[in-house]
Design a protein around this motif. Structure first.
Motif, short mmCIF file in Angstrom:
data_model
loop_
_atom_site.label_atom_id
_atom_site.label_comp_id
_atom_site.label_asym_id
_atom_site.label_seq_id
_atom_site.Cartn_x
_atom_site.Cartn_y
_atom_site.Cartn_z
N GLY A 19 0.83 -1.21 0.00
CA GLY A 19 0.00 0.00 0.00
C GLY A 19 0.85 1.24 0.00
O GLY A 19 2.08 1.16 -0.02
N SER A 23 1.58 12.58 -0.68
CA SER A 23 1.06 13.66 0.15
C SER A 23 0.55 14.78 -0.74
O SER A 23 1.16 15.11 -1.76
CB SER A 23 2.11 14.17 1.13
OG SER A 23 3.12 14.85 0.44
N LYS A 32 -8.27 10.97 -10.29
CA LYS A 32 -7.44 9.79 -10.62
C LYS A 32 -6.51 9.42 -9.46
O LYS A 32 -6.35 8.24 -9.13
CB LYS A 32 -6.63 10.08 -11.90
CG LYS A 32 -5.88 8.88 -12.40
CD LYS A 32 -5.11 9.18 -13.67
CE LYS A 32 -4.29 7.97 -14.08
NZ LYS A 32 -3.34 8.27 -15.13
N VAL A 37 -5.28 5.67 -4.85
CA VAL A 37 -4.96 5.36 -3.45
C VAL A 37 -6.07 4.51 -2.82
O VAL A 37 -5.79 3.58 -2.05
CB VAL A 37 -4.67 6.67 -2.67
CG1 VAL A 37 -4.51 6.40 -1.18
CG2 VAL A 37 -3.41 7.33 -3.22
N GLY A 77 -3.42 16.08 4.87
CA GLY A 77 -2.23 15.98 4.01
C GLY A 77 -2.19 14.67 3.25
O GLY A 77 -1.46 14.54 2.27
N ASN A 122 9.95 6.58 -1.44
CA ASN A 122 8.69 6.87 -2.13
C ASN A 122 8.43 8.37 -2.24
O ASN A 122 7.68 8.82 -3.08
CB ASN A 122 7.51 6.25 -1.39
CG ASN A 122 7.50 4.75 -1.53
OD1 ASN A 122 7.46 4.24 -2.63
ND2 ASN A 122 7.55 4.04 -0.42
C1 LIG Z 1 1.73 15.77 4.78
C2 LIG Z 1 1.42 14.91 5.96
C3 LIG Z 1 2.67 14.40 6.55
C4 LIG Z 1 2.46 13.18 7.49
C5 LIG Z 1 3.71 12.68 8.13
C6 LIG Z 1 4.41 11.63 7.35
C7 LIG Z 1 3.85 10.30 7.63
C8 LIG Z 1 4.42 9.32 6.67
C9 LIG Z 1 3.70 8.05 6.85
C10 LIG Z 1 4.09 7.17 5.78
C11 LIG Z 1 3.38 6.15 5.53
C12 LIG Z 1 3.71 5.23 4.47
O1 LIG Z 1 2.79 4.68 4.01
S1 LIG Z 1 5.32 4.99 3.96
C13 LIG Z 1 5.41 4.57 2.28
C14 LIG Z 1 4.54 3.50 1.82
N1 LIG Z 1 4.66 3.35 0.37
C15 LIG Z 1 4.14 4.19 -0.51
O2 LIG Z 1 3.67 5.28 -0.25
C16 LIG Z 1 4.08 3.69 -1.91
C17 LIG Z 1 4.22 4.80 -2.90
N2 LIG Z 1 3.16 5.03 -3.80
C18 LIG Z 1 2.46 4.12 -4.52
O3 LIG Z 1 2.46 2.96 -4.26
C19 LIG Z 1 1.64 4.60 -5.64
O4 LIG Z 1 2.27 5.63 -6.28
C20 LIG Z 1 0.20 5.05 -5.35
C21 LIG Z 1 0.17 6.44 -4.86
C22 LIG Z 1 -0.49 4.19 -4.27
C23 LIG Z 1 -0.61 4.90 -6.66
O5 LIG Z 1 -0.12 3.89 -7.43
P1 LIG Z 1 -0.59 3.58 -8.95
O6 LIG Z 1 0.55 2.87 -9.61
O7 LIG Z 1 -1.91 2.93 -8.90
O8 LIG Z 1 -0.82 4.99 -9.60
P2 LIG Z 1 0.19 6.02 -10.29
O9 LIG Z 1 0.16 5.74 -11.76
O10 LIG Z 1 1.50 6.08 -9.60
O11 LIG Z 1 -0.59 7.38 -10.03
C24 LIG Z 1 -1.97 7.53 -10.34
C25 LIG Z 1 -2.35 8.97 -10.15
O12 LIG Z 1 -2.14 9.33 -8.78
C26 LIG Z 1 -1.72 10.70 -8.71
N3 LIG Z 1 -0.40 10.79 -8.10
C27 LIG Z 1 0.48 9.79 -7.95
N4 LIG Z 1 1.60 10.23 -7.32
C28 LIG Z 1 1.40 11.53 -7.06
C29 LIG Z 1 2.15 12.55 -6.40
N5 LIG Z 1 3.36 12.30 -5.87
N6 LIG Z 1 1.60 13.77 -6.31
C30 LIG Z 1 0.39 14.04 -6.81
N7 LIG Z 1 -0.36 13.14 -7.44
C31 LIG Z 1 0.12 11.90 -7.56
C32 LIG Z 1 -1.71 11.21 -10.15
O13 LIG Z 1 -2.99 11.76 -10.45
C33 LIG Z 1 -1.50 9.94 -10.93
O14 LIG Z 1 -1.95 10.03 -12.25
P3 LIG Z 1 -1.05 10.70 -13.41
O15 LIG Z 1 -0.97 12.16 -13.09
O16 LIG Z 1 -1.77 10.42 -14.67
O17 LIG Z 1 0.30 10.04 -13.33
#
Ligand SMILES: CCCCCCCCC/C=C/C(=O)SCCNC(=O)CCNC(=O)[C@H](O)C(C)(C)COP(=O)(O)OP(=O)(O)OC[C@H]1O[C@@H](n2cnc3c(N)ncnc32)[C@H](O)[C@@H]1OP(=O)(O)O
Ligand SMILES: NC(=O)C1=CN([C@@H]2O[C@H](COP(=O)(O)OP(=O)(O)OC[C@H]3O[C@@H](n4cnc5c(N)ncnc54)[C@H](OP(=O)(O)O)[C@@H]3O)[C@@H](O)[C@H]2O)C=CC1
Length: 213
Positions: A19, A23, A32, A37, A77, A122
Protein backbone atom coordinates in the motif's frame (compact mmCIF):
# COMPACT_ATOMS: atom_id res chain seq x y z
CA UNK A 1 -3.93 -17.03 -4.55
CA UNK A 2 -4.10 -19.72 -7.22
CA UNK A 3 -0.33 -19.79 -7.64
CA UNK A 4 0.21 -19.90 -3.85
CA UNK A 5 -2.19 -22.83 -3.60
CA UNK A 6 -0.47 -24.54 -6.49
CA UNK A 7 2.93 -24.05 -4.87
CA UNK A 8 2.12 -24.74 -1.19
CA UNK A 9 -1.26 -26.47 -1.25
CA UNK A 10 -2.69 -24.21 1.47
CA UNK A 11 -3.08 -20.58 2.60
CA UNK A 12 -2.84 -20.30 6.38
CA UNK A 13 -2.10 -16.59 6.58
CA UNK A 14 -2.74 -13.43 4.58
CA UNK A 15 -1.05 -10.12 5.43
CA UNK A 16 -2.33 -7.16 3.42
CA UNK A 17 0.75 -4.95 3.67
CA UNK A 18 1.16 -3.59 0.13
CA UNK A 19 0.00 0.00 0.00
CA UNK A 20 0.91 3.63 0.05
CA UNK A 21 -0.04 7.12 -0.97
CA UNK A 22 1.34 10.50 -1.92
CA UNK A 23 1.06 13.66 0.15
CA UNK A 24 -1.21 16.39 -1.15
CA UNK A 25 -3.72 18.88 0.24
CA UNK A 26 -7.18 17.38 -0.36
CA UNK A 27 -8.33 20.23 -2.60
CA UNK A 28 -5.41 19.57 -4.98
CA UNK A 29 -6.06 15.83 -5.38
CA UNK A 30 -7.21 14.73 -8.81
CA UNK A 31 -10.00 12.14 -9.08
CA UNK A 32 -7.44 9.79 -10.62
CA UNK A 33 -5.00 10.20 -7.73
CA UNK A 34 -7.77 9.74 -5.16
CA UNK A 35 -8.97 6.59 -6.93
CA UNK A 36 -5.43 5.16 -7.22
CA UNK A 37 -4.96 5.36 -3.45
CA UNK A 38 -8.42 3.97 -2.66
CA UNK A 39 -7.83 1.16 -5.17
CA UNK A 40 -4.46 0.24 -3.69
CA UNK A 41 -5.31 0.42 0.00
CA UNK A 42 -9.02 -0.37 0.26
CA UNK A 43 -10.09 -2.23 -2.87
CA UNK A 44 -6.85 -4.23 -3.03
CA UNK A 45 -7.23 -5.29 0.60
CA UNK A 46 -10.85 -6.31 0.09
CA UNK A 47 -10.10 -8.31 -3.05
CA UNK A 48 -7.16 -10.14 -1.44
CA UNK A 49 -9.30 -11.00 1.61
CA UNK A 50 -12.14 -12.21 -0.60
CA UNK A 51 -9.89 -14.33 -2.78
CA UNK A 52 -8.03 -15.93 0.17
CA UNK A 53 -11.39 -16.72 1.75
CA UNK A 54 -13.02 -18.17 -1.33
CA UNK A 55 -9.94 -20.06 -2.46
CA UNK A 56 -9.04 -21.63 0.90
CA UNK A 57 -10.06 -20.10 4.22
CA UNK A 58 -13.82 -20.61 3.79
CA UNK A 59 -13.36 -24.37 4.17
CA UNK A 60 -10.14 -24.55 6.19
CA UNK A 61 -9.96 -21.42 8.35
CA UNK A 62 -7.01 -19.05 8.43
CA UNK A 63 -5.75 -15.75 9.78
CA UNK A 64 -5.67 -12.34 8.10
CA UNK A 65 -3.85 -9.18 9.20
CA UNK A 66 -4.45 -5.85 7.48
CA UNK A 67 -1.89 -3.07 7.80
CA UNK A 68 -3.55 0.32 8.17
CA UNK A 69 -2.20 3.62 9.55
CA UNK A 70 -2.46 6.26 12.26
CA UNK A 71 -5.59 7.93 10.88
CA UNK A 72 -7.46 8.19 14.19
CA UNK A 73 -7.48 12.00 14.13
CA UNK A 74 -8.10 12.10 10.37
CA UNK A 75 -5.06 12.20 8.08
CA UNK A 76 -4.70 15.81 6.89
CA UNK A 77 -2.23 15.98 4.01
CA UNK A 78 -3.06 12.40 3.05
CA UNK A 79 -6.87 12.40 3.19
CA UNK A 80 -7.22 9.62 0.62
CA UNK A 81 -5.19 7.15 2.62
CA UNK A 82 -6.91 8.19 5.87
CA UNK A 83 -10.29 7.40 4.31
CA UNK A 84 -9.07 4.10 2.85
CA UNK A 85 -7.42 2.91 6.07
CA UNK A 86 -10.43 3.86 8.20
CA UNK A 87 -12.54 1.84 5.78
CA UNK A 88 -10.21 -1.15 6.20
CA UNK A 89 -10.53 -0.84 10.00
CA UNK A 90 -14.29 -1.19 9.55
CA UNK A 91 -14.00 -3.91 6.89
CA UNK A 92 -11.91 -5.91 9.37
CA UNK A 93 -14.81 -5.84 11.85
CA UNK A 94 -17.39 -6.89 9.24
CA UNK A 95 -15.32 -9.80 7.96
CA UNK A 96 -14.48 -10.93 11.52
CA UNK A 97 -18.19 -11.54 12.05
CA UNK A 98 -19.08 -12.83 8.57
CA UNK A 99 -16.23 -15.33 8.50
CA UNK A 100 -16.12 -16.44 12.14
CA UNK A 101 -18.09 -19.59 11.29
CA UNK A 102 -15.26 -20.64 8.95
CA UNK A 103 -12.68 -20.33 11.74
CA UNK A 104 -11.16 -17.23 10.17
CA UNK A 105 -9.67 -14.56 12.42
CA UNK A 106 -8.99 -11.12 10.96
CA UNK A 107 -7.35 -8.14 12.66
CA UNK A 108 -5.55 -4.94 11.73
CA UNK A 109 -2.29 -3.35 12.80
CA UNK A 110 -2.08 0.46 12.78
CA UNK A 111 1.57 1.57 12.76
CA UNK A 112 2.81 5.01 13.72
CA UNK A 113 5.43 6.65 11.51
CA UNK A 114 7.89 3.93 10.57
CA UNK A 115 11.17 4.63 8.83
CA UNK A 116 12.82 2.44 6.26
CA UNK A 117 14.93 3.16 3.21
CA UNK A 118 12.19 1.95 0.86
CA UNK A 119 9.40 3.89 2.60
CA UNK A 120 11.44 7.10 2.52
CA UNK A 121 12.38 6.72 -1.15
CA UNK A 122 8.69 6.87 -2.13
CA UNK A 123 8.70 10.55 -1.24
CA UNK A 124 11.77 11.31 -3.37
CA UNK A 125 13.73 14.36 -2.21
CA UNK A 126 11.07 15.24 0.42
CA UNK A 127 11.44 11.82 2.12
CA UNK A 128 14.12 12.68 4.70
CA UNK A 129 12.36 15.96 5.64
CA UNK A 130 8.93 14.33 5.90
CA UNK A 131 10.15 11.54 8.14
CA UNK A 132 12.44 13.79 10.21
CA UNK A 133 9.69 16.32 10.85
CA UNK A 134 7.52 13.51 12.27
CA UNK A 135 9.96 12.73 15.11
CA UNK A 136 8.74 15.34 17.65
CA UNK A 137 5.18 14.05 17.18
CA UNK A 138 6.09 10.63 18.53
CA UNK A 139 5.89 10.25 22.32
CA UNK A 140 8.95 8.02 21.88
CA UNK A 141 10.78 10.99 20.29
CA UNK A 142 12.01 8.67 17.59
CA UNK A 143 10.43 6.91 14.65
CA UNK A 144 9.66 3.20 14.68
CA UNK A 145 11.27 0.65 12.38
CA UNK A 146 9.60 -2.24 10.54
CA UNK A 147 11.20 -4.68 12.98
CA UNK A 148 8.92 -3.15 15.64
CA UNK A 149 5.78 -3.79 13.57
CA UNK A 150 6.42 -7.35 12.43
CA UNK A 151 6.30 -8.85 15.98
CA UNK A 152 2.76 -7.50 16.36
CA UNK A 153 1.78 -9.03 13.03
CA UNK A 154 3.34 -12.38 14.00
CA UNK A 155 1.52 -12.27 17.34
CA UNK A 156 -1.85 -11.73 15.65
CA UNK A 157 -1.12 -14.56 13.20
CA UNK A 158 -0.06 -16.93 15.98
CA UNK A 159 -2.14 -19.17 18.27
CA UNK A 160 -1.28 -16.73 21.09
CA UNK A 161 -3.98 -14.53 19.54
CA UNK A 162 -6.51 -17.33 19.09
CA UNK A 163 -9.25 -15.40 20.87
CA UNK A 164 -8.65 -12.06 19.07
CA UNK A 165 -10.61 -11.06 16.01
CA UNK A 166 -12.04 -7.84 14.59
CA UNK A 167 -9.47 -5.81 16.54
CA UNK A 168 -7.00 -3.14 15.50
CA UNK A 169 -3.70 -3.10 17.35
CA UNK A 170 -2.02 0.31 17.36
CA UNK A 171 1.75 -0.01 17.25
CA UNK A 172 2.64 3.66 17.39
CA UNK A 173 4.31 4.49 20.73
CA UNK A 174 1.18 6.46 21.60
CA UNK A 175 1.48 8.72 18.52
CA UNK A 176 -2.27 8.52 17.90
CA UNK A 177 -2.91 9.98 21.38
CA UNK A 178 -0.51 12.89 20.89
CA UNK A 179 -0.25 16.05 18.73
CA UNK A 180 -1.27 16.21 15.12
CA UNK A 181 1.57 17.11 12.77
CA UNK A 182 -0.79 19.34 10.78
CA UNK A 183 -0.45 23.08 11.52
CA UNK A 184 -3.59 25.19 11.33
CA UNK A 185 -2.60 28.74 10.34
CA UNK A 186 -3.89 31.63 12.50
CA UNK A 187 -7.20 32.76 11.04
CA UNK A 188 -10.41 34.61 11.86
CA UNK A 189 -12.60 32.68 9.42
CA UNK A 190 -14.58 30.76 12.04
CA UNK A 191 -18.22 31.84 12.59
CA UNK A 192 -18.63 34.15 15.62
CA UNK A 193 -19.93 32.62 18.86
CA UNK A 194 -23.52 33.72 19.66
CA UNK A 195 -23.81 36.97 21.63
CA UNK A 196 -24.33 36.57 25.38
CA UNK A 197 -22.51 36.62 28.69
CA UNK A 198 -20.33 33.62 27.89
CA UNK A 199 -19.10 35.22 24.69
CA UNK A 200 -18.43 38.44 26.67
CA UNK A 201 -16.22 36.39 29.03
CA UNK A 202 -14.44 34.85 26.06
CA UNK A 203 -13.75 38.31 24.55
CA UNK A 204 -12.60 39.62 27.90
CA UNK A 205 -10.03 36.86 28.48
CA UNK A 206 -8.83 37.08 24.90
CA UNK A 207 -8.41 40.88 25.18
CA UNK A 208 -6.59 40.52 28.51
CA UNK A 209 -4.24 37.87 27.09
CA UNK A 210 -3.58 40.09 24.06
CA UNK A 211 -2.73 43.15 26.18
CA UNK A 212 -0.22 41.10 28.20
CA UNK A 213 1.60 39.94 25.05
C1 LIG B 1 1.73 15.77 4.78
C2 LIG B 1 1.42 14.91 5.96
C3 LIG B 1 2.67 14.40 6.55
C4 LIG B 1 2.46 13.18 7.49
C5 LIG B 1 3.71 12.68 8.13
C6 LIG B 1 4.41 11.63 7.35
C7 LIG B 1 3.85 10.30 7.63
C8 LIG B 1 4.42 9.32 6.67
C9 LIG B 1 3.70 8.05 6.85
C10 LIG B 1 4.09 7.17 5.78
C11 LIG B 1 3.38 6.15 5.53
C12 LIG B 1 3.71 5.23 4.47
O1 LIG B 1 2.79 4.68 4.01
S1 LIG B 1 5.32 4.99 3.96
C13 LIG B 1 5.41 4.57 2.28
C14 LIG B 1 4.54 3.50 1.82
N1 LIG B 1 4.66 3.35 0.37
C15 LIG B 1 4.14 4.19 -0.51
O2 LIG B 1 3.67 5.28 -0.25
C16 LIG B 1 4.08 3.69 -1.91
C17 LIG B 1 4.22 4.80 -2.90
N2 LIG B 1 3.16 5.03 -3.80
C18 LIG B 1 2.46 4.12 -4.52
O3 LIG B 1 2.46 2.96 -4.26
C19 LIG B 1 1.64 4.60 -5.64
O4 LIG B 1 2.27 5.63 -6.28
C20 LIG B 1 0.20 5.05 -5.35
C21 LIG B 1 0.17 6.44 -4.86
C22 LIG B 1 -0.49 4.19 -4.27
C23 LIG B 1 -0.61 4.90 -6.66
O5 LIG B 1 -0.12 3.89 -7.43
P1 LIG B 1 -0.59 3.58 -8.95
O6 LIG B 1 0.55 2.87 -9.61
O7 LIG B 1 -1.91 2.93 -8.90
O8 LIG B 1 -0.82 4.99 -9.60
P2 LIG B 1 0.19 6.02 -10.29
O9 LIG B 1 0.16 5.74 -11.76
O10 LIG B 1 1.50 6.08 -9.60
O11 LIG B 1 -0.59 7.38 -10.03
C24 LIG B 1 -1.97 7.53 -10.34
C25 LIG B 1 -2.35 8.97 -10.15
O12 LIG B 1 -2.14 9.33 -8.78
C26 LIG B 1 -1.72 10.70 -8.71
N3 LIG B 1 -0.40 10.79 -8.10
C27 LIG B 1 0.48 9.79 -7.95
N4 LIG B 1 1.60 10.23 -7.32
C28 LIG B 1 1.40 11.53 -7.06
C29 LIG B 1 2.15 12.55 -6.40
N5 LIG B 1 3.36 12.30 -5.87
N6 LIG B 1 1.60 13.77 -6.31
C30 LIG B 1 0.39 14.04 -6.81
N7 LIG B 1 -0.36 13.14 -7.44
C31 LIG B 1 0.12 11.90 -7.56
C32 LIG B 1 -1.71 11.21 -10.15
O13 LIG B 1 -2.99 11.76 -10.45
C33 LIG B 1 -1.50 9.94 -10.93
O14 LIG B 1 -1.95 10.03 -12.25
P3 LIG B 1 -1.05 10.70 -13.41
O15 LIG B 1 -0.97 12.16 -13.09
O16 LIG B 1 -1.77 10.42 -14.67
O17 LIG B 1 0.30 10.04 -13.33
N1 LIG C 1 6.15 3.64 6.89
C1 LIG C 1 5.17 4.16 7.59
O1 LIG C 1 5.33 5.15 8.33
C2 LIG C 1 3.83 3.58 7.52
C3 LIG C 1 3.48 2.63 6.58
N2 LIG C 1 2.21 2.14 6.54
C4 LIG C 1 1.83 1.15 5.55
O2 LIG C 1 2.57 -0.04 5.77
C5 LIG C 1 2.69 -0.76 4.54
C6 LIG C 1 4.15 -1.06 4.26
O3 LIG C 1 4.82 0.16 4.00
P1 LIG C 1 6.38 0.42 4.18
O4 LIG C 1 7.08 -0.88 4.35
O5 LIG C 1 6.57 1.47 5.19
O6 LIG C 1 6.71 1.11 2.79
P2 LIG C 1 7.31 0.49 1.44
O7 LIG C 1 7.13 1.55 0.44
O8 LIG C 1 8.67 -0.03 1.72
O9 LIG C 1 6.38 -0.72 1.14
C7 LIG C 1 5.19 -0.57 0.42
C8 LIG C 1 4.94 -1.87 -0.28
O10 LIG C 1 3.66 -1.80 -0.89
C9 LIG C 1 3.77 -2.29 -2.20
N3 LIG C 1 2.76 -1.66 -3.06
C10 LIG C 1 2.52 -0.34 -3.25
N4 LIG C 1 1.52 -0.16 -4.12
C11 LIG C 1 1.11 -1.39 -4.48
C12 LIG C 1 0.12 -1.89 -5.36
N5 LIG C 1 -0.68 -1.06 -6.02
N6 LIG C 1 -0.01 -3.23 -5.50
C13 LIG C 1 0.79 -4.08 -4.82
N7 LIG C 1 1.74 -3.67 -3.97
C14 LIG C 1 1.89 -2.35 -3.81
C15 LIG C 1 5.18 -1.94 -2.65
O11 LIG C 1 5.55 -2.80 -3.69
P3 LIG C 1 6.77 -2.42 -4.68
O12 LIG C 1 8.00 -2.41 -3.86
O13 LIG C 1 6.70 -3.51 -5.70
O14 LIG C 1 6.43 -1.07 -5.21
C16 LIG C 1 5.96 -2.18 -1.36
O15 LIG C 1 6.36 -3.52 -1.26
C17 LIG C 1 2.03 0.14 3.47
O16 LIG C 1 0.68 -0.20 3.31
C18 LIG C 1 2.15 1.51 4.12
O17 LIG C 1 1.30 2.45 3.57
C19 LIG C 1 1.28 2.54 7.43
C20 LIG C 1 1.56 3.44 8.37
C21 LIG C 1 2.85 4.06 8.48
Amino acid sequence: MASTLKLHGRIDFLVNNGGGQFSSPANMMSAKGWKAVIDTNLNGTFLCCREAYNAWMKDHGGVIVNIIADMWKGFPGMAHTGAARAAVDNLTKSLAIEWAHSGVRINSVAPGTIISKTAMENYKEYGPTLFKMSVPFSPAKRLGVPEEISPAVCFLLSPAANYITGATLKVDAGQSLYHSIWEIPEHDAWPEAPEGENTDVLREIMDKTKSKL
